[in-house]
Design a protein around this motif. Structure first.
Motif, PDB file in Angstrom:
ATOM      1  N   GLU A 117     -18.791   9.578  -1.193  1.00  0.00           N
ATOM      2  CA  GLU A 117     -18.920   9.079   0.181  1.00  0.00           C
ATOM      3  C   GLU A 117     -18.152   7.772   0.366  1.00  0.00           C
ATOM      4  OE1 GLU A 117     -22.512   8.272   3.383  1.00  0.00           O
ATOM      5  OE2 GLU A 117     -22.974   8.824   1.316  1.00  0.00           O
ATOM      6  N   ASP A 118     -18.251   6.876  -0.614  1.00  0.00           N
ATOM      7  CA  ASP A 118     -17.517   5.608  -0.545  1.00  0.00           C
ATOM      8  C   ASP A 118     -16.015   5.835  -0.597  1.00  0.00           C
ATOM      9  OD1 ASP A 118     -19.924   4.304  -0.443  1.00  0.00           O
ATOM     10  OD2 ASP A 118     -19.940   3.769  -2.571  1.00  0.00           O
ATOM     11  N   PHE A 119     -15.584   6.774  -1.421  1.00  0.00           N
ATOM     12  CA  PHE A 119     -14.155   7.058  -1.544  1.00  0.00           C
ATOM     13  C   PHE A 119     -13.599   7.625  -0.240  1.00  0.00           C
ATOM     14  CE2 PHE A 119     -10.531   9.640  -3.133  1.00  0.00           C
ATOM     15  CZ  PHE A 119      -9.810   8.603  -3.693  1.00  0.00           C
ATOM     16  N   MET A 120     -14.342   8.523   0.395  1.00  0.00           N
ATOM     17  CA  MET A 120     -13.887   9.077   1.674  1.00  0.00           C
ATOM     18  C   MET A 120     -13.876   8.005   2.764  1.00  0.00           C
ATOM     19  SD  MET A 120     -12.786  12.078   1.481  1.00  0.00           S
ATOM     20  CE  MET A 120     -12.643  12.338   3.232  1.00  0.00           C
ATOM     21  N   ALA A 121     -14.845   7.100   2.747  1.00  0.00           N
ATOM     22  CA  ALA A 121     -14.846   6.012   3.725  1.00  0.00           C
ATOM     23  C   ALA A 121     -13.634   5.110   3.528  1.00  0.00           C
ATOM     24  CB  ALA A 121     -16.131   5.202   3.595  1.00  0.00           C
ATOM     25  N   LEU A 122     -13.247   4.872   2.282  1.00  0.00           N
ATOM     26  CA  LEU A 122     -12.064   4.068   1.998  1.00  0.00           C
ATOM     27  C   LEU A 122     -10.801   4.752   2.509  1.00  0.00           C
ATOM     28  CD1 LEU A 122     -10.713   1.645   0.580  1.00  0.00           C
ATOM     29  CD2 LEU A 122     -10.649   3.053  -1.486  1.00  0.00           C
ATOM     30  N   ILE A 123     -10.691   6.044   2.297  1.00  0.00           N
ATOM     31  CA  ILE A 123      -9.510   6.784   2.755  1.00  0.00           C
ATOM     32  C   ILE A 123      -9.428   6.794   4.283  1.00  0.00           C
ATOM     33  CG2 ILE A 123      -8.517   9.105   2.869  1.00  0.00           C
ATOM     34  CD1 ILE A 123      -9.080   9.424  -0.018  1.00  0.00           C
ATOM     35  N   THR A 164     -30.068   9.989   2.011  1.00  0.00           N
ATOM     36  CA  THR A 164     -29.204  10.995   1.410  1.00  0.00           C
ATOM     37  C   THR A 164     -29.294  12.335   2.117  1.00  0.00           C
ATOM     38  OG1 THR A 164     -30.929  11.480  -0.188  1.00  0.00           O
ATOM     39  CG2 THR A 164     -29.252   9.934  -0.873  1.00  0.00           C
ATOM     40  N   ALA A 165     -30.340  12.569   2.881  1.00  0.00           N
ATOM     41  CA  ALA A 165     -30.467  13.840   3.593  1.00  0.00           C
ATOM     42  C   ALA A 165     -29.413  13.961   4.692  1.00  0.00           C
ATOM     43  CB  ALA A 165     -31.863  13.957   4.188  1.00  0.00           C
ATOM     44  N   LEU A 166     -28.896  12.855   5.159  1.00  0.00           N
ATOM     45  CA  LEU A 166     -27.890  12.878   6.223  1.00  0.00           C
ATOM     46  C   LEU A 166     -26.470  12.950   5.693  1.00  0.00           C
ATOM     47  CD1 LEU A 166     -29.401  10.124   8.534  1.00  0.00           C
ATOM     48  CD2 LEU A 166     -29.594  12.593   8.771  1.00  0.00           C
ATOM     49  N   SER A 167     -26.288  12.788   4.412  1.00  0.00           N
ATOM     50  CA  SER A 167     -24.950  12.744   3.830  1.00  0.00           C
ATOM     51  C   SER A 167     -24.432  14.153   3.564  1.00  0.00           C
ATOM     52  CB  SER A 167     -24.979  11.952   2.526  1.00  0.00           C
ATOM     53  OG  SER A 167     -23.699  11.939   1.959  1.00  0.00           O
ATOM     54  N   ILE A 168     -23.126  14.354   3.786  1.00  0.00           N
ATOM     55  CA  ILE A 168     -22.513  15.640   3.476  1.00  0.00           C
ATOM     56  C   ILE A 168     -21.949  15.641   2.061  1.00  0.00           C
ATOM     57  CG2 ILE A 168     -21.984  16.124   5.885  1.00  0.00           C
ATOM     58  CD1 ILE A 168     -19.080  15.303   5.293  1.00  0.00           C
ATOM     59  N   PHE A 169     -22.036  14.500   1.383  1.00  0.00           N
ATOM     60  CA  PHE A 169     -21.500  14.380   0.036  1.00  0.00           C
ATOM     61  C   PHE A 169     -22.623  14.450  -0.984  1.00  0.00           C
ATOM     62  CE2 PHE A 169     -18.652  12.079   2.862  1.00  0.00           C
ATOM     63  CZ  PHE A 169     -17.453  12.714   2.590  1.00  0.00           C
ATOM     64  N   LYS A 170     -22.270  14.884  -2.196  1.00  0.00           N
ATOM     65  CA  LYS A 170     -23.275  15.008  -3.248  1.00  0.00           C
ATOM     66  C   LYS A 170     -23.520  13.687  -3.957  1.00  0.00           C
ATOM     67  CE  LYS A 170     -22.579  19.873  -4.152  1.00  0.00           C
ATOM     68  NZ  LYS A 170     -22.262  20.899  -5.138  1.00  0.00           N
ATOM     69  N   SER A 171     -22.558  12.749  -3.870  1.00  0.00           N
ATOM     70  CA  SER A 171     -22.736  11.480  -4.567  1.00  0.00           C
ATOM     71  C   SER A 171     -22.318  10.324  -3.669  1.00  0.00           C
ATOM     72  CB  SER A 171     -21.909  11.455  -5.854  1.00  0.00           C
ATOM     73  OG  SER A 171     -20.534  11.386  -5.557  1.00  0.00           O
ATOM     74  N   ASP A 172     -22.851   9.164  -3.952  1.00  0.00           N
ATOM     75  CA  ASP A 172     -22.479   7.971  -3.198  1.00  0.00           C
ATOM     76  C   ASP A 172     -21.027   7.604  -3.449  1.00  0.00           C
ATOM     77  OD1 ASP A 172     -24.983   7.729  -2.124  1.00  0.00           O
ATOM     78  OD2 ASP A 172     -25.696   6.309  -3.610  1.00  0.00           O
ATOM     79  N   ARG A 173     -20.542   7.855  -4.649  1.00  0.00           N
ATOM     80  CA  ARG A 173     -19.156   7.506  -4.974  1.00  0.00           C
ATOM     81  C   ARG A 173     -18.176   8.315  -4.128  1.00  0.00           C
ATOM     82  NH1 ARG A 173     -17.598   6.852 -11.079  1.00  0.00           N
ATOM     83  NH2 ARG A 173     -18.981   5.115 -10.698  1.00  0.00           N
TER      84      ARG A 173
END
Length: 43
Positions: A22-28, A11-20
């Motif tokens: 991050e998953d939504f942006m990956a889908l888009i 999670t330290a590498l993620s720019i998003f606050k939640s996994d959801r």
């Protein structure tokens, strides 16, 4: 030792606050790539 997680989530590498989010942006992003491929690859 039972309280130690089995793996690091990264999670330290993620720019998003939640996994959801991050998953939504990956889908888009995936849908945008599919749209570009469908638009530009000749049939």
């Amino acid at each position: 030792m039972a309280d130690k997680p089995k793996f690091e989530r990264g999670t330290a590498l993620s720019i998003f606050k939640s996994d959801r989010a991050e998953d939504f942006m990956a889908l888009i992003v995936a849908l945008i790539i599919v749209a570009i491929v469908v638009a530009f690859v000749p049939r």
